[in-house]
Design an enzyme around this catalytic site. Structure first.
Site, PDB file in Angstrom:
ATOM      1  N   GLY A  31       0.813  -1.212   0.000  1.00 20.54           N
ATOM      2  CA  GLY A  31       0.000   0.000   0.000  1.00 20.54           C
ATOM      3  C   GLY A  31       0.842   1.256   0.000  1.00 20.54           C
ATOM      4  N   HIS A  34       2.502   4.967  -4.568  1.00 26.99           N
ATOM      5  CA  HIS A  34       3.133   6.183  -5.096  1.00 26.99           C
ATOM      6  C   HIS A  34       3.469   5.957  -6.575  1.00 26.99           C
ATOM      7  CE1 HIS A  34       6.821   3.922  -4.666  1.00 26.99           C
ATOM      8  NE2 HIS A  34       6.646   3.824  -3.359  1.00 26.99           N
ATOM      9  N   HIS A  37       4.988   2.647  -7.668  1.00 28.54           N
ATOM     10  CA  HIS A  37       4.027   1.552  -7.873  1.00 28.54           C
ATOM     11  C   HIS A  37       3.252   1.766  -9.180  1.00 28.54           C
ATOM     12  CE1 HIS A  37       4.039   1.600  -3.290  1.00 28.54           C
ATOM     13  NE2 HIS A  37       4.423   0.369  -3.568  1.00 28.54           N
ATOM     14  N   ARG A 189       8.673   5.046   2.481  1.00 26.59           N
ATOM     15  CA  ARG A 189       9.367   5.602   3.653  1.00 26.59           C
ATOM     16  C   ARG A 189       9.636   7.100   3.526  1.00 26.59           C
ATOM     17  NH1 ARG A 189      12.582   1.219   6.631  1.00 26.59           N
ATOM     18  NH2 ARG A 189      11.529  -0.618   5.870  1.00 26.59           N
TER      19      ARG A 189
END
Ligand code: PAF
Length: 283
Positions: A31, A34, A37, A189
């Site tokens: 999930g 961003h 992905h 992150r």
């Protein structure tokens, strides 16, 4: 877009698609979708009839509980982004269905050797958590093809090895990393970094470029290159936490037969640990 939580519902839908001979692509994620992905998703979209994206924050691959609870969860936004990008099915399984007997009772899929070097030294148990959940997703979905980002390069190499070892009939595709305008690799992150830290973090890519330049043009002394790269990272406000130059296929030392080198870097900025990867053509 179908949103499916239950394994039985997933099974029933997949049965219909398989009867219709549809080709199925899987993009596994945790999930916080961003642009990195979305690049995987757009490539996957073009090459298969059905595109499934799984969103599951896999507890088995985290070394400590604090990391799991701090992991960014943006399910509503993710759902909107996946819909917009023409995903057919978003699979959001629940922990108790994925691990019905608990984590400690779960059969483990473990790729030996590769899982214990480089990142594996810093994150004990991490890769067996990844290979266990990915093999479960592969068994549940049985995709024809699955896409992974190259940023997590060791993960990609380990998954390729698992697919061979376990005879999964699934094509694994690695997709080059998407970067922001400063060269920082997109990652879930990054959300934890403030504006200043984001600028500092971009030095990770600069150091990889420096390492690549040294490797190709100046010297072949890996030890010296890594030593200098660590000094540059520290000077630029990053705390090195694992730097390596290795053979891209084996993740072992470069040899005269190595065609490509993999530069793998990990560094901390505050409490956030970032990783990155660069390929260097040697021959
Ligand atoms: O790279 C990730 O996001 C995760 O490790 C993966 C492959 C989805 C497995 O949980």
């Amino acid at each position: 877009m179908l949103i499916v939580k239950k394994l039985l519902k997933l099974k029933n839908i997949l049965e219909i698609w398989r009867k219709e001979n549809k080709s199925i692509a899987l993009v596994p994620t945790m999930g916080n979708i961003h642009d990195g992905h979305l690049k995987l998703i757009s490539i996957a979209r073009k090459n298969s009839d059905i595109l499934i994206v799984s969103v599951f924050v896999n507890p088995m691959q985290f070394e400590n509980i604090k990391d799991i609870s701090n992991y960014p969860r943006t399910l509503n936004e993710d759902c909107q982004k996946l819909k917009k990008n023409l995903v057919n099915l978003m699979f959001i399984p629940e922990i108790n269905e994925m691990y019905p007997y608990g984590l400690t009772n779960q059969t483990i899929v473990n790729v030996p050797k590769l899982s214990y070097i480089l990142e594996g030294i810093h994150r004990p148990g991490h890769f067996q958590g990844v290979t266990t959940i990915i093999s479960k997703l592969f068994n549940l979905i049985k995709p024809n093809i699955a896409y992974f980002g190259e940023k997590d390069f060791q993960q990609l190499v380990i998954i390729r090895k698992m697919v061979i070892d376990m005879n999964f009939d699934i094509k694994i595709v690695g997709i080059p990393t998407v970067r922001n305008q400063d060269g920082l690799a997109l990652s879930s992150r990054n959300i934890k970094l403030n504006e200043y830290e984001l600028k500092v973090a971009a030095n990770l890519n600069k150091v990889m470029n420096y390492m690549a330049h040294q490797l190709i043009n100046i010297e072949f002394n890996i030890h010296q290159i890594i030593k200098k790269a660590k000094i540059i990272l520290v000077k630029n406000g990053l705390q090195p936490d694992g730097l390596a130059i290795c053979d891209e296929l084996t993740l072992k030392k470069l040899t005269t037969d190595s065609k490509n080198a993999a530069i793998l870097v990990a560094a901390k900025i505050g409490n956030t640990r970032l990783i990155d990867y660069k390929k260097v053509k040697l021959q």
